[in-house]
Design a protein around this motif. Structure first.
Motif, mmCIF file in Angstrom:
data_model
loop_
_atom_site.group_PDB
_atom_site.id
_atom_site.type_symbol
_atom_site.label_atom_id
_atom_site.label_comp_id
_atom_site.label_asym_id
_atom_site.label_seq_id
_atom_site.Cartn_x
_atom_site.Cartn_y
_atom_site.Cartn_z
ATOM 1 N N LEU A 122 -42.016 69.291 -28.803
ATOM 2 C CA LEU A 122 -41.038 68.315 -29.676
ATOM 3 C C LEU A 122 -40.559 67.428 -29.272
ATOM 4 C CD1 LEU A 122 -38.987 71.265 -31.050
ATOM 5 C CD2 LEU A 122 -40.868 69.604 -32.594
ATOM 6 N N VAL A 123 -39.740 66.855 -27.702
ATOM 7 C CA VAL A 123 -39.272 65.934 -27.277
ATOM 8 C C VAL A 123 -40.172 64.682 -27.204
ATOM 9 C CG1 VAL A 123 -38.347 64.921 -25.169
ATOM 10 C CG2 VAL A 123 -37.480 67.162 -25.537
ATOM 11 N N SER A 124 -41.549 64.980 -26.272
ATOM 12 C CA SER A 124 -42.264 64.323 -26.600
ATOM 13 C C SER A 124 -42.712 63.685 -28.176
ATOM 14 C CB SER A 124 -43.794 64.654 -26.191
ATOM 15 O OG SER A 124 -44.742 63.921 -25.920
ATOM 16 N N ASP A 125 -42.796 64.111 -29.192
ATOM 17 C CA ASP A 125 -43.250 63.816 -30.407
ATOM 18 C C ASP A 125 -41.980 62.986 -31.140
ATOM 19 O OD1 ASP A 125 -44.959 64.815 -30.580
ATOM 20 O OD2 ASP A 125 -44.364 66.514 -31.819
ATOM 21 N N PHE A 126 -40.966 63.339 -30.580
ATOM 22 C CA PHE A 126 -40.061 62.814 -30.894
ATOM 23 C C PHE A 126 -39.359 60.758 -29.843
ATOM 24 C CE2 PHE A 126 -35.368 61.040 -29.755
ATOM 25 C CZ PHE A 126 -34.384 61.288 -31.182
ATOM 26 N N ARG B 188 -42.979 53.847 -32.094
ATOM 27 C CA ARG B 188 -43.722 53.427 -33.433
ATOM 28 C C ARG B 188 -42.511 52.810 -33.813
ATOM 29 N NH1 ARG B 188 -46.512 58.815 -32.547
ATOM 30 N NH2 ARG B 188 -48.288 58.714 -31.461
ATOM 31 N N LEU B 189 -41.136 54.414 -34.667
ATOM 32 C CA LEU B 189 -40.180 52.693 -35.068
ATOM 33 C C LEU B 189 -39.932 51.890 -35.013
ATOM 34 C CD1 LEU B 189 -38.780 56.038 -36.660
ATOM 35 C CD2 LEU B 189 -40.158 55.037 -37.670
ATOM 36 N N VAL B 190 -39.308 51.545 -33.804
ATOM 37 C CA VAL B 190 -39.010 50.556 -33.219
ATOM 38 C C VAL B 190 -40.010 48.965 -33.532
ATOM 39 C CG1 VAL B 190 -38.128 49.272 -31.076
ATOM 40 C CG2 VAL B 190 -37.130 51.445 -31.557
ATOM 41 N N SER B 191 -41.477 49.500 -32.779
ATOM 42 C CA SER B 191 -42.128 48.988 -33.128
ATOM 43 C C SER B 191 -42.460 48.241 -34.306
ATOM 44 C CB SER B 191 -43.617 49.123 -32.345
ATOM 45 O OG SER B 191 -44.455 48.678 -32.952
ATOM 46 N N VAL B 192 -42.618 49.427 -35.497
ATOM 47 C CA VAL B 192 -42.209 48.914 -36.755
ATOM 48 C C VAL B 192 -41.911 48.427 -37.283
ATOM 49 C CG1 VAL B 192 -42.355 49.407 -39.376
ATOM 50 C CG2 VAL B 192 -43.943 50.915 -37.252
ATOM 51 N N LEU B 193 -39.880 48.341 -37.043
ATOM 52 C CA LEU B 193 -39.133 47.437 -37.482
ATOM 53 C C LEU B 193 -39.164 46.009 -36.676
ATOM 54 C CD1 LEU B 193 -35.477 47.687 -38.097
ATOM 55 C CD2 LEU B 193 -35.704 47.884 -35.656
ATOM 56 N N SER B 194 -39.895 45.511 -35.755
ATOM 57 C CA SER B 194 -39.343 44.548 -35.109
ATOM 58 C C SER B 194 -40.442 43.782 -35.521
ATOM 59 C CB SER B 194 -40.548 44.626 -33.209
ATOM 60 O OG SER B 194 -41.027 43.446 -32.550
ATOM 61 N N ALA B 195 -41.435 44.549 -35.999
ATOM 62 C CA ALA B 195 -42.688 43.332 -37.135
ATOM 63 C C ALA B 195 -42.619 43.232 -38.496
ATOM 64 C CB ALA B 195 -43.924 44.239 -37.107
#
Length: 161
Positions: free
Chosen positions: A99-103, A109-116
């Motif tokens: 669960l920690v690894s998935d988080f 991934r979300l920070v990458s999407v936010l940057s893009a």
């Protein structure tokens, strides 16, 4: 070469040059410009003023460009700091490792999407302008619910944030 910031000044320069050429040819046959021409001092002052104006405007434009580039780098640095801080907080978590690894992967991934999405929002939306495509780390690996929420949102950046 299809940008309006190139075509409009080029057309104005071409028309002005043609008009000056026609005026010079007409003046060669019927001299009339000598009585209208200012003295050399006035012309030199005008040229000096024009060159100083162009120099200061160019310097100001370059300053604005470099400031914007530094703000973009600062923004990316802030996103990196926030993502790395969240990942660092996960080290002392008592949750299961998977669960920690998935988080952690989801945060990256979300920070990458936010940057893009932020960089995409800064682009011009002109039909003659070719937009850039930004790479996103593992966007396809986000779950379907998250992907549909982001794609259906009217304010994508705020939704991801």
């Amino acid at each position: 070469l299809t940008s309006t910031c190139v075509l409009v000044p080029a057309m104005v320069g071409l028309i002005s040059g043609l008009f000056a050429m026609l005026l010079h040819l007409y003046d060669a046959e019927h001299p009339f410009l000598q009585q209208w021409a200012p003295r050399d001092v006035v012309f030199n002052v005008f040229v000096m003023f024009g060159s100083l104006l162009a120099t200061f405007r160019t310097g100001h434009a370059l300053s604005r460009y470099t400031d914007a580039a530094s703000y973009m780098h600062r923004l990316n640095a802030c996103w990196f700091d926030s993502a790395s801080t969240l990942v660092a907080f996960c080290r002392n978590s008592e949750a299961p490792d998977d669960l920690v690894s998935d988080f952690e992967h989801t945060i990256v991934r979300l920070v990458s999407v936010l940057s893009a999405l932020c960089l995409d929002g800064l682009q011009q939306r002109d039909l003659s302008f070719t937009s850039y495509r930004f790479e996103v780390l593992g966007a396809d690996e986000l779950d379907e619910c998250t992907q549909s929420i982001i794609s259906d949102s009217g304010n994508k950046v705020e939704c991801v944030f």
